[in-house]
Design an enzyme around this catalytic site. Structure first.
Site, PDB file in Angstrom:
ATOM      1  N   CYS A 148       0.468  -1.270  -0.126  1.00 55.79           N
ATOM      2  CA  CYS A 148       0.083  -0.372   0.169  1.00 55.79           C
ATOM      3  C   CYS A 148       0.961   1.313   0.152  1.00 55.79           C
ATOM      4  O   CYS A 148       1.823   1.076   0.694  1.00 55.79           O
ATOM      5  CB  CYS A 148      -1.414  -0.153   1.181  1.00 55.79           C
ATOM      6  N   CYS A 149       1.058   1.987  -0.742  1.00 55.52           N
ATOM      7  CA  CYS A 149       1.500   3.398  -1.213  1.00 55.52           C
ATOM      8  C   CYS A 149       1.456   4.574  -1.524  1.00 55.52           C
ATOM      9  O   CYS A 149      -0.308   4.555  -1.817  1.00 55.52           O
ATOM     10  CB  CYS A 149       2.311   2.399  -2.419  1.00 55.52           C
ATOM     11  N   ALA A 150       2.025   5.751  -2.130  1.00 56.25           N
ATOM     12  CA  ALA A 150       0.929   7.157  -2.228  1.00 56.25           C
ATOM     13  C   ALA A 150       0.356   6.346  -3.827  1.00 56.25           C
ATOM     14  O   ALA A 150       0.163   7.547  -3.997  1.00 56.25           O
ATOM     15  CB  ALA A 150       1.947   7.971  -2.425  1.00 56.25           C
ATOM     16  N   ILE A 207      -1.495  -0.746  -4.896  1.00 53.05           N
ATOM     17  CA  ILE A 207      -1.907  -0.190  -4.760  1.00 53.05           C
ATOM     18  C   ILE A 207      -2.110   0.811  -3.604  1.00 53.05           C
ATOM     19  O   ILE A 207      -1.147   1.082  -2.645  1.00 53.05           O
ATOM     20  CB  ILE A 207      -3.613  -1.449  -4.741  1.00 53.05           C
ATOM     21  N   ALA A 259      -3.498   3.890  -1.770  1.00 58.03           N
ATOM     22  CA  ALA A 259      -3.827   3.725   0.187  1.00 58.03           C
ATOM     23  C   ALA A 259      -5.087   4.117  -0.104  1.00 58.03           C
ATOM     24  O   ALA A 259      -5.978   3.415   0.659  1.00 58.03           O
ATOM     25  CB  ALA A 259      -3.049   4.493   0.855  1.00 58.03           C
TER      26      ALA A 259
END
Length: 113
Positions: free
Chosen positions: A6-8, A40, A42
């Protein structure tokens, strides 16, 4: 093990995911068929969370950790925040170890109940 990063929503997490995949491919102990990786943003986690074994959170979105926890904790999905230095080095081996250890600790905690 299904690992959700999970990232920006950026390019760098995809690179880290590829490095993690390489670690599995080159490992004598890990089987590539046993792992699935997806990265994906967040903001998409609520609609894409079901079916994952662990969530790894990029250090650039730790400000959203309360939002992320509100979605994953009711589903009993373990998570870990990736260290910013490990992330910056794109250290797929260390992140894979983090995922495996976090998942194993979660399983052991569930068995102890």
């Amino acid at each position: 093990m299904k690992i959700l990063l999970c990232c920006a929503g950026g390019f760098s997490t995809n690179m880290l995911m590829q490095n993690m995949r390489k670690v599995v491919q080159q490992s004598e102990k890990l089987n590539e068929a046993d792992f699935d990786f997806t990265a994906i943003p967040a903001d998409s986690i609520e609609s894409q969370i079901d079916g994952w074994d662990i969530v790894l959170v990029g250090p650039q979105i730790t400000h959203k950790i309360d939002f992320i926890k509100s979605i994953i904790e009711p589903r009993d999905i373990p998570y870990a925040v990736i260290d910013k230095d490990v992330y910056g080095q794109m250290d797929g081996a260390t992140v894979m170890k983090l995922a495996l250890v976090t998942h194993k600790k979660h399983q052991l905690a569930k068995q102890a109940i």
